[in-house]
Design a protein around this motif. Structure first.
Motif, PDB file in Angstrom:
ATOM      1  N   GLY A 147     -20.493 -21.271 -53.897  1.00 16.48           N
ATOM      2  CA  GLY A 147     -20.974 -20.014 -54.467  1.00 16.48           C
ATOM      3  C   GLY A 147     -19.888 -18.977 -54.559  1.00 16.48           C
ATOM      4  N   CYS A 148     -20.161 -17.787 -53.982  1.00 11.26           N
ATOM      5  CA  CYS A 148     -19.241 -16.667 -54.144  1.00 11.26           C
ATOM      6  C   CYS A 148     -17.935 -16.908 -53.391  1.00 11.26           C
ATOM      7  N   ALA A 149     -16.936 -16.144 -53.762  1.00 14.71           N
ATOM      8  CA  ALA A 149     -15.635 -16.203 -53.101  1.00 14.71           C
ATOM      9  C   ALA A 149     -15.711 -15.531 -51.737  1.00 14.71           C
ATOM     10  N   PRO A 150     -14.863 -15.916 -50.789  1.00 18.33           N
ATOM     11  CA  PRO A 150     -14.816 -15.202 -49.509  1.00 18.33           C
ATOM     12  C   PRO A 150     -14.238 -13.810 -49.713  1.00 18.33           C
ATOM     13  N   LEU A 151     -14.577 -12.910 -48.801  1.00 18.45           N
ATOM     14  CA  LEU A 151     -14.110 -11.532 -48.944  1.00 18.45           C
ATOM     15  C   LEU A 151     -13.946 -10.915 -47.568  1.00 18.45           C
ATOM     16  N   MET A 152     -12.755 -10.383 -47.319  1.00 16.59           N
ATOM     17  CA  MET A 152     -12.510  -9.585 -46.131  1.00 16.59           C
ATOM     18  C   MET A 152     -11.635  -8.411 -46.531  1.00 16.59           C
ATOM     19  N   LEU A 153     -12.091  -7.214 -46.220  1.00 18.30           N
ATOM     20  CA  LEU A 153     -11.321  -6.023 -46.542  1.00 18.30           C
ATOM     21  C   LEU A 153     -10.497  -5.615 -45.334  1.00 18.30           C
ATOM     22  N   GLN A 154      -9.285  -5.214 -45.585  1.00 15.28           N
ATOM     23  CA  GLN A 154      -8.430  -4.707 -44.520  1.00 15.28           C
ATOM     24  C   GLN A 154      -7.871  -3.364 -44.982  1.00 15.28           C
ATOM     25  N   VAL A 155      -8.374  -2.299 -44.378  1.00 12.28           N
ATOM     26  CA  VAL A 155      -7.930  -0.963 -44.762  1.00 12.28           C
ATOM     27  C   VAL A 155      -7.684  -0.143 -43.508  1.00 12.28           C
ATOM     28  N   ALA A 156      -6.934   0.926 -43.661  1.00 12.15           N
ATOM     29  CA  ALA A 156      -6.695   1.823 -42.544  1.00 12.15           C
ATOM     30  C   ALA A 156      -7.936   2.672 -42.289  1.00 12.15           C
ATOM     31  N   GLY A 157      -8.035   3.223 -41.075  1.00 12.15           N
ATOM     32  CA  GLY A 157      -9.170   4.075 -40.762  1.00 12.15           C
ATOM     33  C   GLY A 157     -10.377   3.260 -40.345  1.00 12.15           C
ATOM     34  N   PRO A 158     -11.573   3.862 -40.426  1.00 15.72           N
ATOM     35  CA  PRO A 158     -12.795   3.133 -40.055  1.00 15.72           C
ATOM     36  C   PRO A 158     -12.932   1.844 -40.850  1.00 15.72           C
ATOM     37  N   CYS A 208     -24.323 -19.080 -51.726  1.00 10.80           N
ATOM     38  CA  CYS A 208     -24.366 -17.684 -51.286  1.00 10.80           C
ATOM     39  C   CYS A 208     -24.072 -16.754 -52.455  1.00 10.80           C
ATOM     40  N   THR A 209     -24.928 -15.722 -52.615  1.00 12.42           N
ATOM     41  CA  THR A 209     -24.700 -14.734 -53.672  1.00 12.42           C
ATOM     42  C   THR A 209     -23.560 -13.787 -53.324  1.00 12.42           C
ATOM     43  N   HIS A 210     -23.427 -13.448 -52.047  1.00 11.99           N
ATOM     44  CA  HIS A 210     -22.325 -12.604 -51.585  1.00 11.99           C
ATOM     45  C   HIS A 210     -22.261 -12.717 -50.069  1.00 11.99           C
ATOM     46  N   THR A 211     -21.308 -12.028 -49.460  1.00  8.15           N
ATOM     47  CA  THR A 211     -21.007 -12.288 -48.057  1.00  8.15           C
ATOM     48  C   THR A 211     -21.334 -11.127 -47.134  1.00  8.15           C
ATOM     49  N   HIS A 212     -22.358 -10.349 -47.444  1.00 11.21           N
ATOM     50  CA  HIS A 212     -22.841  -9.398 -46.460  1.00 11.21           C
ATOM     51  C   HIS A 212     -23.472 -10.158 -45.294  1.00 11.21           C
ATOM     52  N   GLY A 242     -18.646   1.221 -61.751  1.00 10.15           N
ATOM     53  CA  GLY A 242     -18.399   0.795 -63.127  1.00 10.15           C
ATOM     54  C   GLY A 242     -18.723  -0.680 -63.314  1.00 10.15           C
ATOM     55  N   ASP A 243     -18.303  -1.513 -62.342  1.00 10.24           N
ATOM     56  CA  ASP A 243     -18.621  -2.947 -62.403  1.00 10.24           C
ATOM     57  C   ASP A 243     -20.127  -3.177 -62.290  1.00 10.24           C
ATOM     58  N   TYR A 244     -20.769  -2.410 -61.417  1.00  9.74           N
ATOM     59  CA  TYR A 244     -22.209  -2.560 -61.217  1.00  9.74           C
ATOM     60  C   TYR A 244     -22.980  -2.265 -62.502  1.00  9.74           C
ATOM     61  N   MET A 245     -22.611  -1.197 -63.190  1.00  5.40           N
ATOM     62  CA  MET A 245     -23.287  -0.848 -64.440  1.00  5.40           C
ATOM     63  C   MET A 245     -23.038  -1.913 -65.507  1.00  5.40           C
ATOM     64  N   ALA A 246     -21.810  -2.424 -65.566  1.00  2.20           N
ATOM     65  CA  ALA A 246     -21.507  -3.486 -66.535  1.00  2.20           C
ATOM     66  C   ALA A 246     -22.322  -4.743 -66.239  1.00  2.20           C
ATOM     67  N   SER A 247     -22.532  -5.031 -64.949  1.00  3.00           N
ATOM     68  CA  SER A 247     -23.326  -6.199 -64.581  1.00  3.00           C
ATOM     69  C   SER A 247     -24.799  -6.007 -64.937  1.00  3.00           C
ATOM     70  N   GLY A 277     -20.188  -5.584 -58.392  1.00  4.97           N
ATOM     71  CA  GLY A 277     -20.622  -4.190 -58.362  1.00  4.97           C
ATOM     72  C   GLY A 277     -21.138  -3.834 -56.982  1.00  4.97           C
ATOM     73  N   HIS A 278     -22.253  -4.431 -56.582  1.00  4.19           N
ATOM     74  CA  HIS A 278     -22.737  -4.251 -55.205  1.00  4.19           C
ATOM     75  C   HIS A 278     -21.644  -4.698 -54.245  1.00  4.19           C
ATOM     76  N   THR A 279     -21.065  -5.856 -54.517  1.00  7.72           N
ATOM     77  CA  THR A 279     -19.817  -6.306 -53.914  1.00  7.72           C
ATOM     78  C   THR A 279     -18.981  -6.923 -55.023  1.00  7.72           C
ATOM     79  N   SER A 280     -17.687  -7.032 -54.797  1.00  7.13           N
ATOM     80  CA  SER A 280     -16.819  -7.559 -55.852  1.00  7.13           C
ATOM     81  C   SER A 280     -17.033  -9.055 -56.067  1.00  7.13           C
ATOM     82  N   ASN A 281     -17.604  -9.749 -55.062  1.00  8.16           N
ATOM     83  CA  ASN A 281     -17.765 -11.206 -55.160  1.00  8.16           C
ATOM     84  C   ASN A 281     -19.197 -11.630 -55.465  1.00  8.16           C
ATOM     85  N   HIS A 282     -20.048 -10.722 -55.899  1.00  9.17           N
ATOM     86  CA  HIS A 282     -21.470 -11.021 -56.057  1.00  9.17           C
ATOM     87  C   HIS A 282     -21.734 -11.949 -57.243  1.00  9.17           C
ATOM     88  N   LEU A 283     -22.563 -12.970 -56.980  1.00  4.43           N
ATOM     89  CA  LEU A 283     -23.048 -13.877 -58.017  1.00  4.43           C
ATOM     90  C   LEU A 283     -24.573 -13.873 -58.024  1.00  4.43           C
TER      91      LEU A 283
END
Length: 294
Positions: A104-115, A80-84, A189-194, A151-157
């Protein structure tokens, strides 16, 4: 505005796109996925084994189509390139049917306040092995090397097929549209570097998760870098005219935008603004963005 080509699309069919690569289109077209997510089966069709890249959504018909494209070979890895949600949910059911590890890519789950900012991500993704930049998976006559492209996601390969010079770019570079960068996980910034990282490579073609193969990859990447710099300059010009909320950038920057994509455009502008803020060029106060005071 990008126009999706007319139907019928080759959904569910195994298409040979180069000697070691078959492509299977998932039935999930949308303004964000173009004609749908493209799953790739890598390996000699007459050989003993293969790998599956971006198994796509958990749609039984699509999983059946992948199994048909595998054609009895051993699946060495489900990669997997990323986890969308349009890329990785089929990994678990495909692993159950084939016995293959998820790699492949690392797992990713965001936990933030709000939506919820993690709604686009796949919470079921559980890799057996996470690849780091430069690590490889190998089979009979094929080698796939991980290229870290956050960049697109932090775990993208991306995955480089060493035998042919092709690069599987997921959503990092696509021929039909620029990639959306959505904070807080997406980072401009990460996306441009990639993108700069890909410019320094010598891949001969790209196979992305959406849209046709890209036969002039460095030319496209150069244009994408220029496009993002143009967007950044537009934002700086508008900030120079007056402070404004993110929504006020869209009418000037995205003429004729499909209304369904306004939210994505606002997120892209936000990603640019956050990058400018990190660089000391912009600041936000009460939801309104302005040039940073010197």
């Amino acid at each position: 505005m990008v126009t999706i080509p007319p139907q019928p699309w080759p959904t569910g069919l195994a298409e040979d796109v180069e000697p070691l690569v078959r492509r299977v289109l998932a039935p999930n077209p949308s303004p964000y996925t173009f004609t749908g997510t493209q799953t790739y089966v890598v390996g000699d069709p007459q050989g003993p084994d293969c790998a599956v890249i971006d198994p796509g959504p958990n749609e039984p018909a699509h999983i059946d189509a992948i199994i048909a494209a595998v054609a009895g070979r051993k699946v060495v890895a489900i990669m997997c390139t990323h986890t969308h949600r349009d890329h990785s949910p089929a990994a678990a059911p495909l692993a159950e049917r084939t016995g293959a590890p998820i790699v492949g890519c690392a797992p990713l789950m965001l936990q933030v306040a709000g939506p919820r900012s993690d709604e686009a991500f796949d919470p079921t993704y559980a890799p057996d092995r996470v690849l780091t930049d430069g690590e490889a998976m190998r089979g009979t006559g094929w080698t796939l090397t991980a290229v870290a492209t956050p960049g697109h996601t932090s775990n993208h390969l991306c995955f480089a097929l060493e035998e042919s010079g092709a690069l599987f770019t997921g959503d990092h570079v696509m021929g039909w549209s620029t990639s959306v960068v959505i904070p807080p996980d997406g980072d401009m910034g990460d996306y441009m570097a990639s993108l700069d990282k890909l410019m320094a490579r010598e891949d001969v073609r790209y196979h992305s998760a959406h849209g046709a193969a890209i036969e002039k990859p460095r030319q496209l990447v150069r244009g994408m870098i220029g496009h993002r710099r143009q967007r950044e300059n537009q934002i700086l010009r508008l900030l120079g005219e007056a402070a404004r909320p993110v929504s006020a950038f869209i009418p000037d920057m995205y003429k004729g935008l499909d209304p369904r994509l306004i939210g994505a455009a606002e997120m892209s502008v936000t990603a640019h603004l956050l990058d400018l803020e990190k660089r000391g060029l912009a600041a936000c106060d009460g939801g309104r963005w302005a040039l940073a005071s010197s």
